[in-house]
Design a protein around this motif. Structure first.
Motif, mmCIF file in Angstrom:
data_model
loop_
_atom_site.group_PDB
_atom_site.id
_atom_site.type_symbol
_atom_site.label_atom_id
_atom_site.label_comp_id
_atom_site.label_asym_id
_atom_site.label_seq_id
_atom_site.Cartn_x
_atom_site.Cartn_y
_atom_site.Cartn_z
ATOM 1 N N MET A 27 -68.457 9.469 -80.226
ATOM 2 C CA MET A 27 -68.589 8.586 -81.380
ATOM 3 C C MET A 27 -68.979 9.397 -82.611
ATOM 4 O O MET A 27 -69.583 10.463 -82.509
ATOM 5 C CB MET A 27 -69.672 7.542 -81.107
ATOM 6 N N CYS A 28 -68.664 8.856 -83.809
ATOM 7 C CA CYS A 28 -69.023 9.550 -85.054
ATOM 8 C C CYS A 28 -70.534 9.471 -85.287
ATOM 9 O O CYS A 28 -71.163 8.463 -84.959
ATOM 10 C CB CYS A 28 -68.357 8.893 -86.251
ATOM 11 N N CYS A 31 -72.722 6.084 -87.023
ATOM 12 C CA CYS A 31 -71.865 4.898 -86.809
ATOM 13 C C CYS A 31 -72.716 3.626 -86.848
ATOM 14 O O CYS A 31 -73.607 3.437 -86.021
ATOM 15 C CB CYS A 31 -71.159 5.021 -85.460
ATOM 16 N N CYS A 56 -62.970 1.230 -81.393
ATOM 17 C CA CYS A 56 -63.868 2.400 -81.342
ATOM 18 C C CYS A 56 -64.824 2.343 -80.159
ATOM 19 O O CYS A 56 -65.082 3.362 -79.521
ATOM 20 C CB CYS A 56 -64.685 2.479 -82.621
ATOM 21 N N ASN A 142 -66.360 -3.141 -88.917
ATOM 22 C CA ASN A 142 -66.295 -1.953 -89.791
ATOM 23 C C ASN A 142 -65.183 -2.102 -90.830
ATOM 24 O O ASN A 142 -64.759 -1.133 -91.449
ATOM 25 C CB ASN A 142 -66.127 -0.670 -88.976
ATOM 26 N N GLY A 146 -60.653 1.040 -87.259
ATOM 27 C CA GLY A 146 -61.323 2.339 -87.255
ATOM 28 C C GLY A 146 -60.735 3.320 -86.254
ATOM 29 O O GLY A 146 -60.486 4.488 -86.572
ATOM 30 N N CYS A 223 -69.315 2.302 -91.707
ATOM 31 C CA CYS A 223 -68.558 3.304 -90.949
ATOM 32 C C CYS A 223 -68.350 4.537 -91.836
ATOM 33 O O CYS A 223 -67.472 4.520 -92.701
ATOM 34 C CB CYS A 223 -67.229 2.657 -90.562
ATOM 35 N N PRO A 224 -69.178 5.571 -91.668
ATOM 36 C CA PRO A 224 -69.073 6.733 -92.558
ATOM 37 C C PRO A 224 -67.668 7.322 -92.592
ATOM 38 O O PRO A 224 -67.190 7.747 -93.653
ATOM 39 C CB PRO A 224 -70.081 7.735 -91.989
ATOM 40 N N THR A 225 -66.991 7.310 -91.448
ATOM 41 C CA THR A 225 -65.666 7.926 -91.363
ATOM 42 C C THR A 225 -64.627 7.127 -92.155
ATOM 43 O O THR A 225 -63.822 7.700 -92.887
ATOM 44 C CB THR A 225 -65.243 8.014 -89.875
HETATM 45 S S1 SF4 Z 1 -64.656 5.344 -86.985
HETATM 46 FE FE1 SF4 Z 1 -66.428 4.219 -87.795
HETATM 47 S S2 SF4 Z 1 -66.804 2.499 -86.385
HETATM 48 FE FE2 SF4 Z 1 -65.480 4.017 -85.336
HETATM 49 S S3 SF4 Z 1 -66.919 5.344 -84.178
HETATM 50 FE FE3 SF4 Z 1 -66.522 6.316 -86.172
HETATM 51 S S4 SF4 Z 1 -68.193 5.569 -87.532
HETATM 52 FE FE4 SF4 Z 1 -68.111 4.209 -85.729
#
Ligand code: SF4
Ligand SMILES: Cc1ncc(C[n+]2csc(CCOP(=O)(O)OP(=O)(O)O)c2C)c(N)n1
Ligand SMILES: [Mg+2]
Length: 307
Positions: A27-28, A31, A56, A142, A146, A223-225
């Protein structure tokens, strides 16, 4: 099963429950979904079956291993409520036949992203609520797809740039109101929440856990990504979502709507939007005043109507 995997699995199981989710997964960092689900999991406990729509959070489990202490079932994006119905029916059948002692009964929880919840999973969800299915429906929102690179979903906010909304003003649509869609079905319980407000979130999970029937908790999951912010800013972004009024915290109980946090004074939404890369085009090379004013006006209209 390889020896190395077996060892890793045992070690994961030995961890205290607060460390279960996210251990050994891809996982990021930062998150917001994971932040909230860890708390949800601690309160619901091991006597739970998570029926997880593709997204995710399915990355938490790698067959045949899962950090969930209870049970976990993977379904296609649209079918988590149908999967939950099957699990509930099987448990009820065994309870009736006396092959499952009442104290070993399990709570059934759908764990789904917003893409599935606001789009292709809607009809299965509507049917499950209509049938009065005894389940908790957890949507970590999110605001995009994602897992596949942040394409827009029915939950994407107006003006956000996603992989599939690249126009100068970003996403042209407006976030679908899942809470209102649920409330229109007359469920037992519906609530919105966020990981950055852990006490409010915990109270709502406890309340939902004590009830029977269709129950929704929709959790905004910064969601940082996909949203474009530093993982260290997770809590700050979450608080800004609430303090700007962009993410109202509320409950729907027995037909009555209650706001559990009323942001007073409300901060201008610009402060929330500015911190996220997905809205950068609304500020550079010069501010898009028309779109910013539209977003602020929608928030003001919401609060004017309920206050
Ligand atoms: S893309 Fe966003 S929601 Fe998905 S694991 Fe990464 S941070 Fe979490
Ligand atoms: C019918 C179908 N279409 C597309 C996919 C590919 N897919 C897997 S996860 C995902 C994104 C789901 O978005 P969301 O429900 O918001 O969950 P998130 O990935 O954001 O956690 C997509 C499109 C799929 N699994 N099934
Ligand atoms: Mg999503």
């Amino acid at each position: 099963m390889s020896g190395a995997s077996e060892t890793a699995f045992r070690r994961m199981s030995d961890l205290p429950s607060t460390h279960l989710l996210g251990a050994g997964t891809a996982m990021c960092a930062g998150c917001g979904g994971l932040q909230a689900i860890r708390e949800v999991y601690d309160i619901l406990g091991a006597k739970t079956v998570f029926v997880n729509a593709a997204g995710c959070m399915t990355l938490l489990s790698t067959y045949p291993f899962t950090p969930f202490r209870g049970s976990w079932l993977y379904t296609a994006m649209a079918s988590a409520p149908a999967g939950a119905q099957g699990v509930r029916d099987a448990l009820d059948l065994r309870l009736r036949k006396g092959t499952l002692p009442a104290e070993e009964d399990l709570g059934v929880v759908v764990l789904t992203g917003d893409g599935a919840a606001h789009g292709m999973g809607l009809s299965a969800t509507s049917g499950a609520i209509e049938r009065g299915l005894d389940f908790l429906y957890l949507c970590y929102d999110n605001e995009g797809y994602g897992n596949t690179g942040q394409q827009f979903s029915g939950a994407t906010p107006h003006g956000a740039r996603t992989a599939t909304s690249r126009a100068p003003a970003g996403y042209a649509g407006w976030k679908k109101d899942l809470f209102a869609i649920w409330a229109a079905h007359g469920p037992v319980y519906a609530a919105t929440a966020i990981g950055a407000e852990p006490v409010d979130l915990a109270r709502k999970i406890e309340r939902a856990k004590a009830l029977r029937g269709p129950r929704l908790i929709q959790i905004l999951a910064p969601c940082p990504t996909g949203w474009g912010f530093d993982p260290r800013e997770l809590v700050e972004i979450g608080r800004l979502a609430v303090r700007s009024g962009a993410w109202p915290l509320k409950e729907w109980v027995e037909g009555r709507l209650v706001h559990t946090r009323v942001p007073r004074p409300r901060q201008p939404v610009e402060g929330y939007l500015r911190r996220q890369g997905r809205f950068a085009h609304l500020f550079e090379p010069e501010p898009n005043e028309a779109v910013l004013a539209e977003i602020q006006a929608r928030i003001d209209a919401y609060w004017d109507a309920v206050e």
